[in-house]
Design a protein around this motif. Sequence first.
Motif, PDB file in Angstrom:
ATOM      1  N   GLU A 117      26.103  44.182  32.114  1.00 28.22           N
ATOM      2  CA  GLU A 117      25.674  43.049  32.948  1.00 28.22           C
ATOM      3  C   GLU A 117      26.638  42.784  34.111  1.00 28.22           C
ATOM      4  O   GLU A 117      26.431  41.852  34.886  1.00 28.22           O
ATOM      5  CB  GLU A 117      25.470  41.786  32.101  1.00 28.22           C
ATOM      6  CG  GLU A 117      26.712  41.274  31.387  1.00 28.22           C
ATOM      7  CD  GLU A 117      26.988  41.991  30.044  1.00 28.22           C
ATOM      8  OE1 GLU A 117      26.383  43.054  29.776  1.00 28.22           O
ATOM      9  OE2 GLU A 117      27.823  41.473  29.287  1.00 28.22           O
ATOM     10  N   THR A 118      27.652  43.622  34.255  1.00 26.79           N
ATOM     11  CA  THR A 118      28.618  43.456  35.354  1.00 26.79           C
ATOM     12  C   THR A 118      28.287  44.423  36.486  1.00 26.79           C
ATOM     13  O   THR A 118      28.055  45.608  36.251  1.00 26.79           O
ATOM     14  CB  THR A 118      30.043  43.752  34.842  1.00 26.79           C
ATOM     15  OG1 THR A 118      30.307  42.895  33.736  1.00 26.79           O
ATOM     16  CG2 THR A 118      31.077  43.516  35.929  1.00 26.79           C
ATOM     17  N   TYR A 145      32.739  49.023  32.749  1.00 28.75           N
ATOM     18  CA  TYR A 145      32.370  47.605  32.671  1.00 28.75           C
ATOM     19  C   TYR A 145      31.144  47.437  31.783  1.00 28.75           C
ATOM     20  O   TYR A 145      30.367  48.371  31.578  1.00 28.75           O
ATOM     21  CB  TYR A 145      32.061  47.079  34.080  1.00 28.75           C
ATOM     22  CG  TYR A 145      33.302  46.757  34.879  1.00 28.75           C
ATOM     23  CD1 TYR A 145      34.046  45.615  34.603  1.00 28.75           C
ATOM     24  CD2 TYR A 145      33.732  47.594  35.900  1.00 28.75           C
ATOM     25  CE1 TYR A 145      35.199  45.316  35.325  1.00 28.75           C
ATOM     26  CE2 TYR A 145      34.879  47.311  36.629  1.00 28.75           C
ATOM     27  CZ  TYR A 145      35.608  46.171  36.332  1.00 28.75           C
ATOM     28  OH  TYR A 145      36.742  45.875  37.033  1.00 28.75           O
ATOM     29  N   ASP A 147      30.878  43.327  42.317  1.00 29.45           N
ATOM     30  CA  ASP A 147      31.651  42.088  42.103  1.00 29.45           C
ATOM     31  C   ASP A 147      33.100  42.367  41.711  1.00 29.45           C
ATOM     32  O   ASP A 147      33.922  41.448  41.673  1.00 29.45           O
ATOM     33  CB  ASP A 147      31.006  41.248  40.988  1.00 29.45           C
ATOM     34  CG  ASP A 147      29.614  40.782  41.376  1.00 29.45           C
ATOM     35  OD1 ASP A 147      29.370  40.610  42.594  1.00 29.45           O
ATOM     36  OD2 ASP A 147      28.770  40.599  40.473  1.00 29.45           O
ATOM     37  N   LYS A 148      33.420  43.599  41.385  1.00 27.96           N
ATOM     38  CA  LYS A 148      34.767  43.933  40.897  1.00 27.96           C
ATOM     39  C   LYS A 148      35.568  44.769  41.896  1.00 27.96           C
ATOM     40  O   LYS A 148      36.678  45.213  41.599  1.00 27.96           O
ATOM     41  CB  LYS A 148      34.650  44.701  39.571  1.00 27.96           C
ATOM     42  CG  LYS A 148      34.016  43.875  38.445  1.00 27.96           C
ATOM     43  CD  LYS A 148      34.930  42.733  38.052  1.00 27.96           C
ATOM     44  CE  LYS A 148      34.328  41.862  36.954  1.00 27.96           C
ATOM     45  NZ  LYS A 148      35.268  40.760  36.604  1.00 27.96           N
TER      46      LYS A 148
END
Lengths: 205, 205
Positions: A106-107, A103, A111-112
């Motif tokens: 900034e990810t 990713y 959240d994933k």
Amino acid sequence: MIAFDKETIKNLEYLNKINLVNSACGYKSANLIGTKSKAGISNLAIFSSVTHFGSEPAIYGFVLRPTTVRRNTYDNIKETGIFTLNPVFEEKISDAHHTSAKYADETSEFDKTSFTEEYKENWNAPFVKNAPLQIAMKFLEEVHIKANGTILILASVEKIHVRKEMVSEDYFINLSKGKIAAISGLDAYSVPEKISRFPYQRPKK
Amino acid sequence: MIAFDKETIKNLEYLNKINLVNSACGYKSANLIGTKSKAGISNLAIFSSVTHFGSEPAIYGFVLRPTTVRRNTYDNIKETGIFTLNPVFEEKISDAHHTSAKYADETSEFDKTSFTEEYKENWNAPFVKNAPLQIAMKFLEEVHIKANGTILILASVEKIHVRKEMVSEDYFINLSKGKIAAISGLDAYSVPEKISRFPYQRPKK
């Protein structure tokens, strides 16, 4: 038996080579390393190289490859000096493996995936909520391996949180009671069911 | 959950401390390291710290503690530059664990267990006969860890001998087909039965 010599291994197609070399050394620990950048972005990444380096004081190490894009973990540890270790457990193997996807910086992997961040006692690195074991770690030292440019990170065990039912009378943690996984190769997971302990060995007369 | 902070861990009774710290980092590889001194005395010793450091070139590392008496392995590797890695397998776990007993320098563990030395192709370090995997290793580099004085030995994979039925089409070695063991803590062995592989992960859209 079949044999692969150095030259044969070197000339294998890339994926075959990394499958063979990663699986031949045996079972590996399966840990999710939780970190947070100074800017406040959390990160969660799976590692199979966490190794015991000593108990007095309690020190673990893990290996980072400079050629992979898994730099968030390294950068965050260097920025903040801390991280968490959370074992991969049966219910969440698929999500744990997904943290290996590349990713953007900034990810947050939180959240994933279905993993939830948990913060304890002002420790500003995220634990994995509901993990059967959660370990607070502090950076100690990094070693650059001349042979291939990998980086060994050494860190001290600051606090171990563990489910009470996993801890034996002599403080041995029974990983199978937490359905904790082991890794082999790059992508294979096992959840050992039975653990047999053996007595301390003295020379035979 | 129960918690052990750094101070609590430090003050635990010695055996409890090493049980706790050795088991909390997850499953570990179980390998017998075979060596031979210049004087011709063979040695076999169990290690739970063999770790993958790279595949191009193929490099593994393992940790030696200066405070233990397991110096034969180190001395022999420094004298000859070579050793073998042989995984612990189900049938011989008890003998493998017995190699942790502290025998005198002039005693070979091959004489005190049911393991038999096997020599292949002028490689002058003993393999464990009938082990499902046998790896010829060459010393590369040693790293002294400042934090606690342990020594990390790095070595290159020179040749992998493996049972044909354990090798998948993509060269992944299925350790469960060889009934290979994993270690947890100091004295606990598991033989994982089921291995599940997961696909390469790409970011979710």
